[in-house]
Design an enzyme around this catalytic site. Sequence first.
Site, short mmCIF file in Angstrom:
data_model
loop_
_atom_site.label_atom_id
_atom_site.label_comp_id
_atom_site.label_asym_id
_atom_site.label_seq_id
_atom_site.Cartn_x
_atom_site.Cartn_y
_atom_site.Cartn_z
N CYS A 31 39.90 8.55 53.48
CA CYS A 31 39.99 9.86 54.14
C CYS A 31 39.84 9.76 55.65
O CYS A 31 40.12 10.72 56.37
CB CYS A 31 38.94 10.80 53.57
SG CYS A 31 38.97 10.86 51.77
N ASN A 80 42.02 18.13 48.46
CA ASN A 80 41.61 17.02 49.33
C ASN A 80 42.69 15.94 49.21
O ASN A 80 42.81 15.29 48.18
CB ASN A 80 40.25 16.51 48.86
CG ASN A 80 39.77 15.27 49.60
OD1 ASN A 80 40.56 14.56 50.21
ND2 ASN A 80 38.49 15.00 49.51
N HIS A 104 38.18 16.51 58.16
CA HIS A 104 38.74 16.12 56.86
C HIS A 104 38.45 17.21 55.85
O HIS A 104 37.33 17.73 55.77
CB HIS A 104 38.12 14.79 56.43
CG HIS A 104 38.39 14.45 55.00
ND1 HIS A 104 39.65 14.51 54.45
CD2 HIS A 104 37.56 14.07 53.99
CE1 HIS A 104 39.58 14.18 53.17
NE2 HIS A 104 38.33 13.92 52.87
C1 LIG Z 1 31.83 17.26 43.41
C2 LIG Z 1 30.91 18.42 43.77
C3 LIG Z 1 31.73 19.70 44.01
C4 LIG Z 1 29.98 18.68 42.59
O1 LIG Z 1 29.09 19.70 42.93
P1 LIG Z 1 27.55 19.49 42.71
O2 LIG Z 1 26.91 20.76 43.09
O3 LIG Z 1 27.13 18.26 43.44
O4 LIG Z 1 27.51 19.26 41.16
P2 LIG Z 1 26.46 18.43 40.32
O5 LIG Z 1 27.08 17.15 39.92
O6 LIG Z 1 25.12 18.40 40.98
O7 LIG Z 1 26.33 19.37 39.08
C5 LIG Z 1 25.79 20.70 39.21
C6 LIG Z 1 26.06 21.44 37.92
O8 LIG Z 1 27.47 21.69 37.83
C7 LIG Z 1 28.00 21.12 36.62
N1 LIG Z 1 29.32 20.56 36.92
C8 LIG Z 1 29.63 19.38 37.49
N2 LIG Z 1 30.95 19.27 37.61
C9 LIG Z 1 31.49 20.43 37.12
C10 LIG Z 1 32.80 20.92 37.01
N3 LIG Z 1 33.86 20.21 37.42
N4 LIG Z 1 32.96 22.14 36.49
C11 LIG Z 1 31.92 22.88 36.09
N5 LIG Z 1 30.65 22.47 36.17
C12 LIG Z 1 30.44 21.26 36.69
C13 LIG Z 1 27.02 20.04 36.23
O9 LIG Z 1 27.04 19.82 34.84
C14 LIG Z 1 25.70 20.64 36.68
O10 LIG Z 1 25.28 21.59 35.70
P3 LIG Z 1 23.72 21.82 35.38
O11 LIG Z 1 23.12 22.34 36.66
O12 LIG Z 1 23.75 22.81 34.29
O13 LIG Z 1 23.18 20.48 35.01
C15 LIG Z 1 30.07 18.13 45.02
O14 LIG Z 1 29.13 17.12 44.76
C16 LIG Z 1 30.89 17.72 46.19
O15 LIG Z 1 31.68 18.50 46.68
N6 LIG Z 1 30.68 16.50 46.69
C17 LIG Z 1 31.42 15.99 47.79
C18 LIG Z 1 32.76 15.69 47.32
C19 LIG Z 1 33.69 15.39 48.41
O16 LIG Z 1 33.73 16.07 49.38
N7 LIG Z 1 34.46 14.35 48.23
C20 LIG Z 1 35.40 13.94 49.14
C21 LIG Z 1 34.80 12.98 50.04
S1 LIG Z 1 36.00 12.30 51.02
#
Ligand SMILES: CC(C)(COP(=O)(O)OP(=O)(O)OC[C@H]1O[C@@H](n2cnc3c(N)ncnc32)[C@H](O)[C@@H]1OP(=O)(O)O)[C@@H](O)C(=O)NCCC(=O)NCCS
Length: 339
Positions: free
Chosen positions: A129, A295, A264
């Site tokens: 990225c 993304n 980004h």
């Molecule tokens: C991927 C992302 C959206 C996940 O969000 P998050 O808040 O970290 O999610 P978590 O893994 O902590 O999970 C939180 C809850 O959502 C749920 N969950 C995770 N993925 C899910 C999905 N796709 N749909 C629905 N629920 C989801 C989990 O089971 C968890 O549930 P719980 O609280 O009941 O246990 C987030 O971590 C993110 O945006 N990270 C950066 C990603 C990014 O920018 N990448 C590009 C980099 S170049």
Amino acid sequence: MSTTSKGFASALQAAPATGHARIAGIGGYRPRRVVPNSELVEAINSSDEWIRERSGIIERRFAGEGESVIDMSVMAAEPALEMAGIKGSDIDAILVATISWPYQTPAAAPLIAERFGTDAMAIDLSAACAGYCHGIALANDMVRGGSAENVLVVGVERLSDFTSRDDRGTAFIFGDGAGAAVISRSETPGIGPTIWGSDGEKWDAISQTDSWIDVREKGLDWPHIGMQGQTVFRWAVWGMAPVAQRALDAAGITADQLDAFVPHQANVRIVEAMAKKLNLPDDVAIARDIAYTGNTSAASVPLAMERMVRHGEIPRGGLALQIGFGAGLSYAAQVVVIP
Ligand SMILES: CC(C)(COP(=O)(O)OP(=O)(O)OC[C@H]1O[C@@H](n2cnc3c(N)ncnc32)[C@H](O)[C@@H]1OP(=O)(O)O)[C@@H](O)C(=O)NCCC(=O)NCCS
């Protein structure tokens, strides 16, 4: 063989350094197929609301037939060349930032050169990225250092080929597309100093799930890009705003002098958090292309800027702060004059 020099070092001629460089043209290509959240939610037990709230993504594009990495690159480059007022044969260097060109070797760039009828220097960059902003920095140095006159920088991804539809952490994030910029000589500075670096300790925070060797030796499935979502989120929010601030400082620019912030498009919550940490005034336009493009890794910064320029949301000739960050982990940021 003698260990004594022949003494001709002073005869060596270097390429004459030129003055400045700028982004002379920008273009983008978005694949035809629109993929709304509703198409992806079943396989990952998710919902349209959850995806919108957690990532800001409403839809993304997936490439189909006639939309290979090369096709998309060419279609993004054509309007960039037109805006720059040059022909394909005027390009003398091509830098392609991508992680989804499906050949280990050769690079994608020579095929793009061939499509434009040029024998330009042509190489790929692997910085995920952050790749496009690395490309802009290198192109700037190449033009200023006298090794090229017109450099085509392409950020292109067909991430749908390397995304698992069942991976809850990534299936809804990635999209396909291409953005391109032409870097040419300029009378005045058009690209500020780049602040860039890497954090190899977090090498596995975003990575291909298995190496090609393991896939072959252990008979594993087709690898996809995996991500430690929360690690990446924290790193981006806490680590990247200071990098962006350093790019502003190095350029001698304050936040209130900016016309646009083009980070980004990783996740809209990361974009908002960075803008807040940078104390951007309300009149700085913030790129939120992720809503309709997802993304697109290396393509995200040029696609976001291209949309803002095309829609007249930001003034040509104004200043934009751009930053790319991602797998590696790696990052690069610079202030540029908007083409
Ligand atoms: C991927 C992302 C959206 C996940 O969000 P998050 O808040 O970290 O999610 P978590 O893994 O902590 O999970 C939180 C809850 O959502 C749920 N969950 C995770 N993925 C899910 C999905 N796709 N749909 C629905 N629920 C989801 C989990 O089971 C968890 O549930 P719980 O609280 O009941 O246990 C987030 O971590 C993110 O945006 N990270 C950066 C990603 C990014 O920018 N990448 C590009 C980099 S170049």
